[in-house]
Design a protein around this motif. Structure first.
Motif, PDB file in Angstrom:
ATOM      1  N   GLN A  87      -0.548  -9.184  -5.091  1.00  0.00           N
ATOM      2  CA  GLN A  87       0.340  -8.950  -4.126  1.00  0.00           C
ATOM      3  C   GLN A  87       0.708  -7.860  -3.718  1.00  0.00           C
ATOM      4  N   ILE A  88       0.953  -7.044  -4.756  1.00  0.00           N
ATOM      5  CA  ILE A  88       1.350  -5.684  -4.536  1.00  0.00           C
ATOM      6  C   ILE A  88       0.305  -4.811  -3.683  1.00  0.00           C
ATOM      7  N   LYS A  89      -0.690  -5.078  -3.988  1.00  0.00           N
ATOM      8  CA  LYS A  89      -2.015  -4.277  -3.496  1.00  0.00           C
ATOM      9  C   LYS A  89      -1.961  -4.729  -2.067  1.00  0.00           C
ATOM     10  N   GLN A  90      -2.001  -5.949  -1.778  1.00  0.00           N
ATOM     11  CA  GLN A  90      -2.038  -6.464  -0.298  1.00  0.00           C
ATOM     12  C   GLN A  90      -0.939  -5.944   0.646  1.00  0.00           C
ATOM     13  N   THR A  91       0.170  -5.990  -0.039  1.00  0.00           N
ATOM     14  CA  THR A  91       1.323  -5.246   0.600  1.00  0.00           C
ATOM     15  C   THR A  91       1.154  -4.042   1.190  1.00  0.00           C
ATOM     16  N   GLY A  92       0.462  -3.115   0.191  1.00  0.00           N
ATOM     17  CA  GLY A  92      -0.101  -1.698   0.790  1.00  0.00           C
ATOM     18  C   GLY A  92      -1.129  -1.807   1.870  1.00  0.00           C
ATOM     19  N   TYR A  93      -1.876  -2.655   1.758  1.00  0.00           N
ATOM     20  CA  TYR A  93      -2.936  -2.843   2.888  1.00  0.00           C
ATOM     21  C   TYR A  93      -2.245  -3.211   4.262  1.00  0.00           C
ATOM     22  N   LEU A  94      -1.057  -4.190   4.152  1.00  0.00           N
ATOM     23  CA  LEU A  94      -0.573  -4.801   5.426  1.00  0.00           C
ATOM     24  C   LEU A  94       0.190  -3.625   5.890  1.00  0.00           C
ATOM     25  N   ILE A  95       0.948  -2.752   4.724  1.00  0.00           N
ATOM     26  CA  ILE A  95       1.577  -1.393   5.771  1.00  0.00           C
ATOM     27  C   ILE A  95       0.590  -0.642   6.297  1.00  0.00           C
ATOM     28  N   GLU A  96      -0.448  -0.570   5.928  1.00  0.00           N
ATOM     29  CA  GLU A  96      -1.752   0.258   6.476  1.00  0.00           C
ATOM     30  C   GLU A  96      -2.008  -0.216   7.649  1.00  0.00           C
ATOM     31  N   GLN A  97      -1.996  -1.519   8.008  1.00  0.00           N
ATOM     32  CA  GLN A  97      -2.305  -1.916   9.219  1.00  0.00           C
ATOM     33  C   GLN A  97      -1.215  -1.853  10.240  1.00  0.00           C
ATOM     34  N   GLY A  98      -0.115  -1.384   9.907  1.00  0.00           N
ATOM     35  CA  GLY A  98       0.845  -1.114  11.080  1.00  0.00           C
ATOM     36  C   GLY A  98       1.513  -2.076  11.435  1.00  0.00           C
TER      37      GLY A  98
END
Length: 358
Positions: A87-98
């Motif tokens: 879930q932490i990794k996915q949060t990083g991905y979501l942030i990268e998506q703007g």
């Protein structure tokens, strides 16, 4: 004791601004745009879900996404499958998506603080959805009255079984809702336990809400020759496992069991007599309100929320929805009336001549 403070001075302002509808009554929480108000185009919301394991989370997702899309927003949904690191990794991905705003259903109420810090560092506001993220100072916590859920369950069990041996099947220790549910149980049960009317003969935490933990606890208690008179299950999934264990000893329907979430299978068990009650948490209200709030917050608008809850370190805004106890007596006027489940699905195992008259 509940750690919720209410700022009554805001009530009039909230009503005048029409941010809470229908006369500011508790549970009426739609954040519908005012006449003439335009929703900003191009809002992107990240929805980080700790799990989709239970039936209800799929409803939350679908209603939230539909409402956000109706208001012109894009939603990226990711499921962490009960894995906090994922879930932490996915949060990083979501942030990268703007994304413009992050909604989190945390798997771990303590470790999820890192996700909030990641989002805030990126200038992104955070909504903690249904499960409270501890010590994180989220911008909004939206959930049901979780202590109240526990109180409703314990009160119903006490009405049915005022004396005897209880088993308490608490939920996941990583889910702070489990702690609040348990607070509610004990608010009701403490006096009965102190008087000796109720004896808790077994009590467990179910890791990741694992049904096998609940089954094993009930099975082992019965195999020790201990009589069980009542069972409090932290959700309807754990109630199902408990009733399965009871069934193996031909005790289903003879031991009072309570749960919550109003899953279809739980509603079926209520009308069939193996579970005495569930708790209906109007998911449509909370999911739509969360989507409306997300749009407003992403657009820089201020929310006026009456309640606050202590997350262990900070007082955070708490948008609360009232839960509804459901028994066979009010199934028709709650679950069926709200089209949460259909009568024909709930009563599928009951002869039709015994169905409620429409």
């Amino acid at each position: 004791m509940r750690r919720i403070s209410v700022f009554k001075g805001f009530v009039l302002a909230v009503c005048l601004l029409a941010l809470l509808t229908t006369g500011c009554q508790e549970g009426e929480i739609s954040f519908n745009p005012q006449d003439g108000q335009n929703i900003d185009d191009g809002i992107k919301i990240g929805f980080s879900m700790g799990t989709l394991q239970e039936e209800r989370w799929q409803r939350d997702r679908d209603i939230f996404v539909a409402r956000a899309q109706e208001l012109g927003a894009e939603v990226i949904v990711l499921n962490a499958y009960n894995d906090n690191d994922e879930q932490i990794k996915q949060t990083g991905y979501l942030i990268e998506q703007g994304i413009d705003l992050l909604v989190i259903i945390p798997h771990d109420s303590e470790k999820s603080t890192e996700m909030v810090h990641m989002a805030k560092k990126a200038g992104i506001k955070v909504i903690s959805y249904d499960r409270l993220i501890r010590n994180a100072n989220v911008d909004l916590y939206i959930s049901f009255d979780n202590v109240g859920v526990g109180e409703l369950m314990a009160n119903e069990l006490i009405k049915e079984v005022p004396t005897g041996n209880y088993v308490i099947l608490k939920g996941a220790p990583t889910d702070y809702n489990s702690t609040m549910f348990n607070e509610g149980y004990m608010n009701v049960l403490d006096d009965y336990i102190k008087r000796g009317d109720i004896k808790v003969v077994a009590e467990i935490w179910a890791k990741d809400w694992a049904r096998e933990d609940a089954f094993k606890c009930v099975e082992e208690t019965l195999e020790k020759g201990i009589e069980i008179n009542g069972i409090i299950a932290g959700n309807d999934g754990l109630a199902s496992a408990a009733i399965e264990a009871l069934s193996e000893k031909r005790l289903a329907g003879k031991v009072a069991v309570v749960g919550h979430d109003a899953d279809l299978s739980a509603c079926q068990r209520v009308v069939e007599g193996t579970q005495i009650m569930t708790v209906y948490k109007p998911i449509e209200k909370i999911a739509k309100a969360a989507a409306d709030a997300a749009i407003k917050m992403a657009g820089g608008q201020e929310l006026f929320v009456l309640d606050k809850i202590n997350d262990g370190k900070y007082e955070v805004p708490y948008l609360m929805v009232r839960p509804i106890p459901v028994t066979i007596d009010n199934m028709e006027n709650t679950i069926i009336r709200d089209s949460f489940h259909r009568m024909e699905d709930i009563y599928i195992n009951i002869p039709k001549y015994l169905w409620p008259k429409e």
